[in-house]
Design a protein around this motif. Structure first.
Motif, PDB file in Angstrom:
ATOM      1  N   THR A 344      -5.563 -50.487  63.122  1.00 29.57           N
ATOM      2  CA  THR A 344      -5.012 -50.922  64.721  1.00 29.57           C
ATOM      3  C   THR A 344      -4.600 -51.906  64.279  1.00 29.57           C
ATOM      4  O   THR A 344      -3.736 -52.403  65.565  1.00 29.57           O
ATOM      5  CB  THR A 344      -5.978 -50.270  66.046  1.00 29.57           C
ATOM      6  OG1 THR A 344      -6.562 -49.051  65.278  1.00 29.57           O
ATOM      7  CG2 THR A 344      -5.658 -50.660  67.172  1.00 29.57           C
ATOM      8  N   LEU A 345      -6.022 -53.400  64.273  1.00 18.87           N
ATOM      9  CA  LEU A 345      -5.392 -54.437  64.258  1.00 18.87           C
ATOM     10  C   LEU A 345      -3.941 -54.780  64.086  1.00 18.87           C
ATOM     11  O   LEU A 345      -3.211 -55.743  64.725  1.00 18.87           O
ATOM     12  CB  LEU A 345      -6.527 -55.202  64.267  1.00 18.87           C
ATOM     13  CG  LEU A 345      -8.111 -55.919  64.723  1.00 18.87           C
ATOM     14  CD1 LEU A 345      -8.606 -55.913  64.691  1.00 18.87           C
ATOM     15  CD2 LEU A 345      -7.186 -56.062  66.343  1.00 18.87           C
ATOM     16  N   ALA A 346      -4.360 -54.838  62.750  1.00 20.44           N
ATOM     17  CA  ALA A 346      -2.967 -55.090  61.709  1.00 20.44           C
ATOM     18  C   ALA A 346      -1.469 -54.199  62.231  1.00 20.44           C
ATOM     19  O   ALA A 346      -0.481 -54.694  62.176  1.00 20.44           O
ATOM     20  CB  ALA A 346      -3.303 -54.545  60.364  1.00 20.44           C
ATOM     21  N   VAL A 347      -1.757 -52.899  62.499  1.00 21.38           N
ATOM     22  CA  VAL A 347      -0.468 -51.934  62.800  1.00 21.38           C
ATOM     23  C   VAL A 347       0.385 -52.735  64.191  1.00 21.38           C
ATOM     24  O   VAL A 347       1.239 -53.363  64.242  1.00 21.38           O
ATOM     25  CB  VAL A 347      -0.420 -51.204  62.973  1.00 21.38           C
ATOM     26  CG1 VAL A 347       0.394 -50.284  63.573  1.00 21.38           C
ATOM     27  CG2 VAL A 347      -0.711 -50.099  61.470  1.00 21.38           C
ATOM     28  N   MET A 348      -0.838 -52.631  65.834  1.00 16.80           N
ATOM     29  CA  MET A 348      -0.442 -53.190  66.395  1.00 16.80           C
ATOM     30  C   MET A 348       0.220 -54.491  67.122  1.00 16.80           C
ATOM     31  O   MET A 348       1.295 -55.181  67.917  1.00 16.80           O
ATOM     32  CB  MET A 348      -1.381 -52.369  67.426  1.00 16.80           C
ATOM     33  CG  MET A 348      -1.302 -51.277  67.416  1.00 16.80           C
ATOM     34  SD  MET A 348       0.534 -50.326  68.031  1.00 16.80           S
ATOM     35  CE  MET A 348       0.018 -48.497  67.457  1.00 16.80           C
ATOM     36  N   ASP A 349      -0.758 -55.160  66.670  1.00 18.46           N
ATOM     37  CA  ASP A 349      -0.614 -56.692  66.329  1.00 18.46           C
ATOM     38  C   ASP A 349       0.169 -57.709  65.652  1.00 18.46           C
ATOM     39  O   ASP A 349       1.120 -58.641  65.844  1.00 18.46           O
ATOM     40  CB  ASP A 349      -2.017 -57.315  66.281  1.00 18.46           C
ATOM     41  CG  ASP A 349      -2.527 -56.896  68.096  1.00 18.46           C
ATOM     42  OD1 ASP A 349      -2.059 -56.781  68.346  1.00 18.46           O
ATOM     43  OD2 ASP A 349      -4.088 -56.960  67.306  1.00 18.46           O
ATOM     44  N   PHE A 350       0.700 -56.871  64.491  1.00 17.71           N
ATOM     45  CA  PHE A 350       1.703 -57.475  63.390  1.00 17.71           C
ATOM     46  C   PHE A 350       2.382 -56.589  62.521  1.00 17.71           C
ATOM     47  O   PHE A 350       3.963 -56.888  63.473  1.00 17.71           O
ATOM     48  CB  PHE A 350       1.170 -58.020  62.476  1.00 17.71           C
ATOM     49  CG  PHE A 350      -0.453 -58.815  62.673  1.00 17.71           C
ATOM     50  CD1 PHE A 350       0.198 -60.201  62.494  1.00 17.71           C
ATOM     51  CD2 PHE A 350      -1.237 -58.769  61.901  1.00 17.71           C
ATOM     52  CE1 PHE A 350      -0.652 -61.677  62.657  1.00 17.71           C
ATOM     53  CE2 PHE A 350      -2.365 -59.671  62.625  1.00 17.71           C
ATOM     54  CZ  PHE A 350      -2.303 -61.259  62.604  1.00 17.71           C
ATOM     55  N   TYR A 351       2.208 -55.510  62.379  1.00 19.52           N
ATOM     56  CA  TYR A 351       2.910 -54.642  61.709  1.00 19.52           C
ATOM     57  C   TYR A 351       4.182 -54.437  62.889  1.00 19.52           C
ATOM     58  O   TYR A 351       5.768 -54.142  62.161  1.00 19.52           O
ATOM     59  CB  TYR A 351       2.126 -53.305  60.818  1.00 19.52           C
ATOM     60  CG  TYR A 351       3.886 -52.487  60.236  1.00 19.52           C
ATOM     61  CD1 TYR A 351       4.364 -53.045  59.090  1.00 19.52           C
ATOM     62  CD2 TYR A 351       4.453 -51.500  60.754  1.00 19.52           C
ATOM     63  CE1 TYR A 351       4.605 -52.354  58.606  1.00 19.52           C
ATOM     64  CE2 TYR A 351       5.478 -50.536  60.230  1.00 19.52           C
ATOM     65  CZ  TYR A 351       5.783 -51.002  59.093  1.00 19.52           C
ATOM     66  OH  TYR A 351       6.477 -50.292  58.098  1.00 19.52           O
ATOM     67  N   HIS A 352       4.126 -53.767  64.029  1.00 16.56           N
ATOM     68  CA  HIS A 352       4.987 -53.406  65.370  1.00 16.56           C
ATOM     69  C   HIS A 352       5.612 -54.258  65.879  1.00 16.56           C
ATOM     70  O   HIS A 352       6.546 -53.991  66.140  1.00 16.56           O
ATOM     71  CB  HIS A 352       4.051 -52.673  66.133  1.00 16.56           C
ATOM     72  CG  HIS A 352       4.910 -51.609  67.166  1.00 16.56           C
ATOM     73  ND1 HIS A 352       6.068 -51.051  66.725  1.00 16.56           N
ATOM     74  CD2 HIS A 352       4.418 -51.460  68.526  1.00 16.56           C
ATOM     75  CE1 HIS A 352       6.665 -50.185  67.882  1.00 16.56           C
ATOM     76  NE2 HIS A 352       5.995 -51.004  68.967  1.00 16.56           N
ATOM     77  N   LYS A 353       4.916 -55.297  65.867  1.00 19.37           N
ATOM     78  CA  LYS A 353       6.212 -56.605  66.036  1.00 19.37           C
ATOM     79  C   LYS A 353       7.035 -57.231  64.998  1.00 19.37           C
ATOM     80  O   LYS A 353       8.227 -57.405  65.130  1.00 19.37           O
ATOM     81  CB  LYS A 353       4.706 -57.981  65.727  1.00 19.37           C
ATOM     82  CG  LYS A 353       4.142 -58.169  67.799  1.00 19.37           C
ATOM     83  CD  LYS A 353       5.020 -57.711  69.112  1.00 19.37           C
ATOM     84  CE  LYS A 353       3.764 -57.996  69.608  1.00 19.37           C
ATOM     85  NZ  LYS A 353       4.709 -58.051  71.518  1.00 19.37           N
ATOM     86  N   PHE A 354       7.028 -57.030  63.969  1.00 21.22           N
ATOM     87  CA  PHE A 354       7.364 -56.800  63.008  1.00 21.22           C
ATOM     88  C   PHE A 354       8.542 -55.785  62.788  1.00 21.22           C
ATOM     89  O   PHE A 354      10.136 -56.569  62.283  1.00 21.22           O
ATOM     90  CB  PHE A 354       7.083 -57.100  61.818  1.00 21.22           C
ATOM     91  CG  PHE A 354       8.048 -57.104  60.239  1.00 21.22           C
ATOM     92  CD1 PHE A 354       7.911 -58.858  59.981  1.00 21.22           C
ATOM     93  CD2 PHE A 354       7.850 -56.227  59.264  1.00 21.22           C
ATOM     94  CE1 PHE A 354       9.054 -58.441  58.993  1.00 21.22           C
ATOM     95  CE2 PHE A 354       8.946 -56.248  58.012  1.00 21.22           C
ATOM     96  CZ  PHE A 354       9.532 -57.869  57.839  1.00 21.22           C
TER      97      PHE A 354
END
Length: 541
Positions: A344-354
């Protein structure tokens, strides 16, 4: 393959894994194509399931191994972390949860961005992922592998890989909904297993029940309040340092708070935290107390091997399989929670922003890949855990003491003090990280014999400050930096004040209207105070 387990024990373990798999499959049907269903369970899960999941996610194999080991070494004092958690869970439900649910966030870093700035969000996401590797994943796997080595005779790494593979399957494909519903079943098993071993241990002729146990160990083992000079659990550290770790873990950590975000209302989330608070009374009696019995029965066993040894030596066929299933339930519950929170952290805070245009299915796939990476990093850290402390639970709490104070400061003061801004928060977080990381390296260096640490008086002293006292110092330093920097820079913008759209007085008024939960909260607090009074030097001299 089964080591010292009988065919009946093996059958019970097989049945356990089949039941977990079926529950995970049933609860994951909607999670593959909907990111909210995958990461937050669809926001419609009941309070009892969430409360059980809060408890089961927290009680991992390192609690069985670590609490029993610390109990065997120094008595019931380690149980203070469990009873303090009851009060911290009330703070989560009554104070933090209304802010989180009304903000409609997926992650704690996302909430931190809304209160402060993007830099704070990136920091918390990154440090949380690192913390999961160095504490939750690696420690849980290490504890589980110890159990499998003691009882089944498996190699540590073979055990680690088997456990990670078994847990990863339903977590990767099922998301939070599968995690919570499997946690509910695992909560029942791990409590049942703990109760069985406690009763069996106390009934041994060498023990003679609880009264007999008190006659065979020093009175200090039965007091949860230790001297201020105690190496591990000084009362000053317990009273002032442990709550700091508790606020970080229970009120701001993604793995825990994510469960409350799955609730259908603030009241339901609050009921879940209160239910979990009542469950947190139990570990002292079903995990720490057996360790005390083990100190009498198995004097030559290392603390970290105490619980598994008791399971192996004391339990008959069939019962042993059930308790091993409880240990695996605790391990898998905690690991699955970490895996889901990490993704959840990796996807919502990094990947989704990218990739803001990523499809729902792509977000889910990115979360699954993150889980695999976290698993690999956790396994690589396993060889270093034993160097930090012979007591697994002390290692876990000490590492958290080096990470948590700055985070607890920015969350707690940030919701109490509107003038604090992003510049102050980010400065406090970064300085706190440097000081905490320096302590972590200094302690590892002191225990590994690194000359640049052992040859430097300052570094030696810095490495030997009690970890709970260090948490207090780091909390105060970070808080001072947060306040001073905020007042030396511009006030937060109106956009950042939207977090306070619901006035704290309005929240307080709504809370007081929930009379049933108010009554339960008072009862929970009264029980803990009574236990603190009974297990004290007043009764055990």
């Amino acid at each position: 393959m089964l080591g010292k387990l009988s065919v009946l024990d093996g059958f019970i373990l097989l049945a356990y894994f089949l039941i977990v798999g079926l529950i995970g499959w049933w609860s994951s049907k909607k999670s593959q194509t909907d990111s909210k269903a995958y990461f937050l369970g669809g926001g419609s899960i009941g309070w009892m399931a969430i409360g059980a999941s809060l408890f089961a996610s927290n009680i991992s194999a390192e609690h069985f191994i670590g609490l029993a080991g610390s109990g065997a070494s120094s008595g019931l004092a380690v149980g203070q972390f469990e009873w303090l958690a009851c009060f911290i869970l009330l703070i989560l439900g009554w104070f933090f949860v209304p802010f989180y649910l009304r903000a409609g966030v997926f992650t704690m870093p996302e909430f931190l961005e809304r209160r402060y700035n993007r830099g704070c969000r990136n920091y918390l996401s990154a440090i949380s992922l690192l913390a999961y590797v160095f504490t939750k994943v690696s420690v849980a796997v290490y504890a589980g592998a110890l159990v499998l080595r003691t009882i089944l005779g498996w190699n540590m790494y073979v055990g680690a890989i088997v456990l990670l593979a078994a847990t990863g399957v339903y977590t990767v494909f099922g998301g939070l909904r599968a995690v919570i519903y499997t946690d509910f079943m695992q909560c029942i098993i791990l409590i049942g297993g703990g109760v069985i071993l406690t009763i069996m241990a106390l009934q041994q002729p060498e023990i003679g029940g609880f009264v007999g146990l008190t006659e065979k160990l020093p009175a200090s083992f039965f007091s949860v309040w230790k001297s201020a000079k105690d190496a591990d659990f000084p009362w000053t550290g317990i009273l002032f340092g442990a709550p700091i770790l508790g606020v970080w873990y229970w009120c701001t950590d993604q793995m825990i708070v994510q469960r409350t975000l799955a609730a259908d209302s603030v009241k339901s989330a609050r009921s879940a935290t209160i239910f979990a608070g009542f469950l947190k009374i139990l570990p002292v009696f079903i995990l720490v107390l057996p360790g005390l019995a083990g100190a009498v029965l198995f004097k030559d066993i290392a603390p970290n091997e105490m619980y598994a040894t008791m399971v192996d030596k004391l339990l008959p066929s069939g019962v042993k399989g059930l308790v091993v299933a409880a240990l695996l339930a605790a391990l898998m519950s905690s690991l699955s929670s970490v895996f889901n929170s990490s993704s959840t952290l990796a996807v919502m805070d990094f990947y989704h922003k990218f990739r803001p245009t990523a499809s729902e299915k792509e977000l889910v796939r990115a979360g699954q890949l993150t889980t695999v990476l976290v698993v690999i990093m956790g396994v690589l850290w396993l060889p270093f855990i034993g160097r930090m402390s012979g007591q697994l639970f002390v290692y876990l709490q000490s590492v958290q003491a080096y990470i948590s104070p700055p985070i607890a400061v920015v969350f707690l003061l940030g919701l109490l003090w509107k003038r604090l801004n992003g510049a102050g928060a980010l400065t406090a977080l970064l300085l706190g990280f440097v000081l905490g990381a320096l302590r972590f390296v200094a302690e590892l260096g002191a225990k590994s014999g690194w000359e640049w640490v052992t040859g430097c008086p300052f570094m030696t002293y810095y490495a030997r400050i009690n970890f709970l006292h260090f948490a207090v110092i780091l909390f105060l330093v970070s808080g001072a930096v947060l306040v001073i920097t905020s007042y030396l820079t511009r006030p937060p913008t109106e956009e950042k004040m939207k977090v306070f759209a619901v006035d704290t007085r309005e929240i307080a008024a709504a809370n007081l209207g929930d009379k049933f939960n108010v009554g339960l909260s008072i009862l929970l607090g009264a029980i803990i105070l009574a236990l603190w009074g009974y297990f004290s030097p007043i009764f055990f001299r």
